[in-house]
Design a protein around this motif. Sequence first.
Motif, PDB file in Angstrom:
ATOM      1  N   ALA A   1     -15.070  -0.667   0.559  1.00 41.17           N
ATOM      2  CA  ALA A   1     -14.895   0.754   0.231  1.00 41.17           C
ATOM      3  C   ALA A   1     -14.174   1.491   1.346  1.00 41.17           C
ATOM      4  O   ALA A   1     -13.579   2.548   1.122  1.00 41.17           O
ATOM      5  CB  ALA A   1     -16.263   1.393  -0.028  1.00 41.17           C
ATOM      6  N   LEU A   2     -14.205   0.916   2.534  1.00 44.09           N
ATOM      7  CA  LEU A   2     -13.574   1.543   3.697  1.00 44.09           C
ATOM      8  C   LEU A   2     -12.044   1.489   3.647  1.00 44.09           C
ATOM      9  O   LEU A   2     -11.362   2.352   4.196  1.00 44.09           O
ATOM     10  CB  LEU A   2     -14.076   0.825   4.961  1.00 44.09           C
ATOM     11  N   ILE A   3     -11.489   0.471   2.960  1.00 43.73           N
ATOM     12  CA  ILE A   3     -10.049   0.209   3.020  1.00 43.73           C
ATOM     13  C   ILE A   3      -9.198   1.389   2.535  1.00 43.73           C
ATOM     14  O   ILE A   3      -8.273   1.816   3.245  1.00 43.73           O
ATOM     15  CB  ILE A   3      -9.702  -1.059   2.216  1.00 43.73           C
ATOM     16  N   PRO A   4      -9.438   1.935   1.335  1.00 41.97           N
ATOM     17  CA  PRO A   4      -8.576   3.048   0.890  1.00 41.97           C
ATOM     18  C   PRO A   4      -8.630   4.251   1.827  1.00 41.97           C
ATOM     19  O   PRO A   4      -7.614   4.916   2.046  1.00 41.97           O
ATOM     20  CB  PRO A   4      -9.140   3.393  -0.500  1.00 41.97           C
TER      21      PRO A   4
ATOM     22  N   SER B   1       0.834  -1.207   0.000  1.00 43.14           N
ATOM     23  CA  SER B   1       0.000   0.000   0.000  1.00 43.14           C
ATOM     24  C   SER B   1       0.869   1.257   0.000  1.00 43.14           C
ATOM     25  O   SER B   1       0.588   2.223  -0.720  1.00 43.14           O
ATOM     26  CB  SER B   1      -0.927   0.005   1.220  1.00 43.14           C
ATOM     27  N   LEU B   2       1.932   1.247   0.809  1.00 45.88           N
ATOM     28  CA  LEU B   2       2.837   2.399   0.858  1.00 45.88           C
ATOM     29  C   LEU B   2       3.544   2.605  -0.481  1.00 45.88           C
ATOM     30  O   LEU B   2       3.679   3.736  -0.960  1.00 45.88           O
ATOM     31  CB  LEU B   2       3.876   2.202   1.954  1.00 45.88           C
TER      32      LEU B   2
ATOM     33  N   GLN C   1      -6.511   3.432   4.956  1.00 43.35           N
ATOM     34  CA  GLN C   1      -5.091   3.476   4.648  1.00 43.35           C
ATOM     35  C   GLN C   1      -4.615   4.925   4.475  1.00 43.35           C
ATOM     36  O   GLN C   1      -3.519   5.291   4.923  1.00 43.35           O
ATOM     37  CB  GLN C   1      -4.820   2.680   3.368  1.00 43.35           C
ATOM     38  N   SER C   2      -5.445   5.761   3.856  1.00 43.77           N
ATOM     39  CA  SER C   2      -5.078   7.166   3.663  1.00 43.77           C
ATOM     40  C   SER C   2      -4.962   7.903   4.994  1.00 43.77           C
ATOM     41  O   SER C   2      -4.040   8.706   5.200  1.00 43.77           O
ATOM     42  CB  SER C   2      -6.115   7.863   2.776  1.00 43.77           C
ATOM     43  N   VAL C   3      -5.889   7.630   5.904  1.00 45.25           N
ATOM     44  CA  VAL C   3      -5.849   8.280   7.220  1.00 45.25           C
ATOM     45  C   VAL C   3      -4.579   7.886   7.973  1.00 45.25           C
ATOM     46  O   VAL C   3      -3.912   8.731   8.588  1.00 45.25           O
ATOM     47  CB  VAL C   3      -7.104   7.923   8.040  1.00 45.25           C
TER      48      VAL C   3
ATOM     49  N   ALA D   1       2.678   1.052  11.107  1.00 48.42           N
ATOM     50  CA  ALA D   1       1.262   1.373  11.282  1.00 48.42           C
ATOM     51  C   ALA D   1       0.438   0.830  10.131  1.00 48.42           C
ATOM     52  O   ALA D   1      -0.684   0.336  10.325  1.00 48.42           O
ATOM     53  CB  ALA D   1       1.088   2.888  11.394  1.00 48.42           C
ATOM     54  N   SER D   2       0.979   0.893   8.911  1.00 46.65           N
ATOM     55  CA  SER D   2       0.264   0.367   7.752  1.00 46.65           C
ATOM     56  C   SER D   2       0.072  -1.138   7.859  1.00 46.65           C
ATOM     57  O   SER D   2      -0.999  -1.671   7.556  1.00 46.65           O
ATOM     58  CB  SER D   2       1.036   0.718   6.472  1.00 46.65           C
ATOM     59  N   ALA D   3       1.103  -1.846   8.316  1.00 40.98           N
ATOM     60  CA  ALA D   3       0.981  -3.293   8.502  1.00 40.98           C
ATOM     61  C   ALA D   3       0.003  -3.629   9.623  1.00 40.98           C
ATOM     62  O   ALA D   3      -0.743  -4.620   9.544  1.00 40.98           O
ATOM     63  CB  ALA D   3       2.348  -3.890   8.807  1.00 40.98           C
TER      64      ALA D   3
END
Length: 388
Positions: free
Chosen positions: A305-308, A113-114, A311-313, A325-327
């Motif tokens: 729909a919540l995932i992006p 994602s990063l 991840q952005s937050v 934090a992303s993991a």
Amino acid sequence: MRIAILPLALGTFAIGLTEFAVMGLLPQIAQGLDVSVPAAGMLVTAYAIGVVVGAPLLTAVSLRLPRTRMLMLFMGMFAVGNALAAVAPSFGVLVALRFLTGLPHGAFFGVASLVAASLVAEERRARAIAAVFLGLTVSNVLGVPAATALGSVVGWRIAFAVIVVVALASVAGIAILVPRTGIGTPARLGSELAVFRQPAVLLVLGMIVLGCGGLFAFYSYIAPVMTGLAGFGEGAVPVLLGVFGLGMTLGTVLGGRLADRVDPRRVMAALLAAQAVLLAVAVVALHTRWLAALVVFGVGLLGLALIPAVQSVVLDAARDAPVLASAAIHSAFNIANAIGAALGGVVLAAGFGLGAPSAVGAALAAVGVLLALVSMRVAARRPAAAVA
């Protein structure tokens, strides 16, 4: 840059196959290894525990590696785990291998994602993240039914072998197509751990654990609910799972576009509120077949729909040290899976009826809304404090 994202999506496709195809192959695995089907369910649990443990652990120990090398390492481990699972001599060995195979799951998702976000302009960041997750959703629509059918015909071990081929293709694609520079630098463990002292990060992780538990409270019991409450035959369950997967796929795409155009915290609150309302209405709607099918599609759409947005937050809140934090997001999702499934099972065992898991899901999603609103307040105070 879109081409560079393709091998990342191929990796999440392989992960989706490994995580979900086993559920359809449990009878074949149970028969082949001489255990009961309920006992074979440990293969699902062992993998989920591996994800929860591995996401922060593997990420922490590999922080000093370049991100491209981290991705190749994690997907290589994934390929090895599936290769060994394909030749596992006993059920106990297969359970252990499922745990080990789950370890790189969340770590790969977090770093991928990063990397995807770093390949595009900031205003397209959420859409790039959504593209990575499309591999997971497409695996639910096409890959899992195909792997289940293949395993049923030629044996479950062949299904694991196919996953190995997909994972190795992802490793090769990452080596060839993903840039070595411009996608982040090796991180320091102290900086990464310090991020977890930030209320914004903790609130989002708490929102996932509780709010997203609503999705899993519903999904975990979709088969008995659809046959026992909505009146579908058992043969319709795979079709309904495909409908759920279509909802996930569309939700991933729409969620990425929405989070790029609107404050992702508002997106989180709105999606969880819609999920809470839908699951509450489902308690009644699940008694009608066509409404039940719409509920299945809608829950899948809103959940992914919540995932992006999430991840952005986290990328914003942990901008200087986002890897760990992303993991951790993916550990939180698997904890949500365990909590949702457990609470849904509790109300069923208590005799509240097949509509009860949806009611539990609505309550969990509502708690998630509250945490998302608190997250918005915290974010609103940060700029004011910076100005002061």
